[in-house]
Design an enzyme around this catalytic site. Structure first.
Site, short mmCIF file in Angstrom:
data_model
loop_
_atom_site.label_atom_id
_atom_site.label_comp_id
_atom_site.label_asym_id
_atom_site.label_seq_id
_atom_site.Cartn_x
_atom_site.Cartn_y
_atom_site.Cartn_z
N HIS A 1 0.78 -1.25 0.00
CA HIS A 1 0.00 0.00 0.00
C HIS A 1 0.81 1.30 0.00
CE1 HIS A 1 -3.14 -2.84 0.98
NE2 HIS A 1 -2.78 -2.96 2.24
N ASP B 1 3.61 -8.68 0.80
CA ASP B 1 4.15 -9.48 1.91
C ASP B 1 3.28 -10.68 2.27
OD1 ASP B 1 2.14 -7.87 2.98
OD2 ASP B 1 3.44 -6.89 4.45
#
Length: 496
Positions: free
Chosen positions: A80, A238
């Site tokens: 993000h 991730d």
């Protein structure tokens, strides 16, 4: 024997792993960097610090080995974050991170003025303050001069790949967290780009996570001591990279992570239906899709109670006081919403609550309620997933909280699922290295992932506890609705 470098670009440190093709981890290196909090609720990092960690970490990682044995590099990283580059590919401003909260107004505007129905249609997700699109809107409104300088919009791990290759690229799993990707059709969303005031040319090229985006630049290769022709994989977000490292791929894969926050990651080969927008539909690094639920306070609830309230760090001793016969019979409940909550209630005003205490309540009862409350909250997301056809037969479980045998036992019973403990838990770094191997050899990433991942132990649900916890969970799920209006009322009072 071939070796692969896996990079985990975390929020506080870059962790590098040297993985041999037979699955042996030959070396690990960690390089920390600072986080800046310029204003309350803001969270930023200088991408040059990531670059410095890369330049220092890789030579240390491969020290003593023949660099010609290296066969690829992959990177997984924090999602993000907004990395804005100008026409000379220089960083315009510090990166705005995933946990930055400055975009509340822009997030509300997207959800209420544009509307969650349109957002779900265009990008399969509603807006959250951590996502990239609200950050772009904030920058457009609050820093118009910087916004006008943007020529490339990238995510944190993509900046590392750019440093390595000179290529502006991203992968679908990370792009899905920007709120700019049409997840269903695997392309940038024209309506969202228009809303944010950007165009296709400002966005990186899209790749599958296991595809090569280029090779390491000659000048950088020389300074790192690695071959210039070394292929670099697109890499992954991730959570997706970690899932690859733990064999959570294809239909029915599931992983529960008990870290500071808690996540449940469910993988699917096909499209995913979702009737609760507080769960995210993202692309997975294996070429399929995933449903991701995130609770904001998981193991951090336990740490808060232990260290801030009880003033102890002897977690094992405190848990040893919880009697076996009390499991599933505790009259005390705990709502684990110490920082509000995302999945699946999506309520920033929600707060932590102990319910059912009496004069007989002990500290062990309170601790047990916390462990159970976190498990119940994860089950809330599992229930939503099950309604949409994603009910796993088993799950991996990882993170600091999963090191507790008691908590694993509670989770297995609350979810009524066998829980597998990974043999190696190295986060996204392992998955990134496997993606590098797939990029270099064109091997099937799902097959690689399943071959690598092994469980050291499987915790089976106790049928007696399953029955007890089913009753407790049905009672637990009534507490938040009863408190919802009070949470809103108290939040308004605090604003005055």
């Amino acid at each position: 024997m071939k070796h692969y470098i896996g990079i985990d670009l975390g929020t506080s440190a870059m962790k590098l792993i040297l993985l041999r093709e037979d699955g042996v981890i030959c070396n690990t290196v960690s390089k920390e960097y600072p986080i800046a909090f310029p204003k309350p609720g803001w969270s930023e990092q200088n991408p040059e610090d990531w670059k410095a960690a890369l330049l220092a970490g890789v030579p240390e990682l491969i020290r003593g080995m023949n660099p010609l044995d290296l066969a690829g590099i992959g990177c997984g990283g924090q999602m993000h974050g907004l990395v804005a580059l100008d026409e000379q590919d220089q960083v315009v401003r510090p990166a705005i991170l995933w946990n930055d909260g400055r975009c509340g107004r822009q997030t509300d505007w997207l959800n209420h003025e544009i509307g969650t129905e349109k957002l779900m249609q265009w990008v399969s997700n509603i807006a959250f303050a951590g996502f990239t699109a609200p950050k772009l809107l904030w920058m457009k409104e609050e820093e118009p001069e910087n916004f006008a300088r943007i020529r490339k919009i990238m995510l944190p791990k993509d900046y590392i790949n750019y440093i390595l290759t000179g290529v502006h690229a991203t992968d679908y799993s990370d792009a899905a967290g920007t709120l700019l990707l049409d997840v269903a059709h695997r392309c940038w969303s024209a309506p969202m780009l228009k809303i944010c005031g950007v165009n296709d040319s400002q966005l990186p090229k899209l790749f599958e996570s296991y595809e090569p985006i280029g090779t390491v630049k000659e000048d950088l290769a020389a300074s790192l001591g690695i071959p210039a022709a070394l292929p670099v994989a697109a890499g992954a977000a991730d959570n997706a990279a970690a899932a690859i490292g733990m064999g959570v791929v294809g239909d029915g894969g599931c992983n529960i992570s008990l870290g500071t926050s808690g996540t449940i990651f469910l993988s699917s080969e096909g499209q995913i239906a979702n009737d609760n927008p507080a769960l995210h539909i993202f692309a997975h690094a294996d070429g399929g899709n995933c449903l991701l639920g995130c609770m904001l306070s998981a193991a951090s609830c336990n740490r808060w109670f232990m260290e801030d309230i009880l003033k102890t760090d002897d977690y094992a001793a405190e848990q040893s006081a919880i009697m076996e016969e009390k499991l599933g019979c505790n009259p005390v409940y705990f709502l684990p919403y110490l920082m509000g909550e995302r999945s699946p209630i999506n309520d920033v005003n929600a707060r932590g609550v102990f319910f059912g205490m009496t004069m007989d309540t002990s500290r062990a009862d309170l601790l047990q309620a916390i462990l159970e409350g976190v498990a119940f909250a994860i089950r809330d997301s599992v229930e939503i997933a099950a309604k949409n056809g994603l009910l796993p037969e088993k799950s991996k479980i990882c993170g600091g909280g999963a090191k507790s045998p008691l908590w694993r036992k509670i989770f297995a019973a609350v979810l009524n699922l066998p829980l597998e403990i990974p043999e190696n838990e190295q986060g996204p770094g392992i998955g990134a290295a496997l993606l590098a191997e797939a990029a270099g050899t064109r091997a099937n990433i799902r097959q690689l992932s399943r071959e690598y991942a092994h469980a050291s132990e499987t915790v089976l649900p106790d049928p007696v506890l399953v029955e007890r916890y089913e009753k407790r969970y049905q009672q637990f799920r009534k507490i938040y609705p009863a408190c919802r209006e009070l949470f809103t009322e108290f939040a308004k009072e605090q604003e005055v």
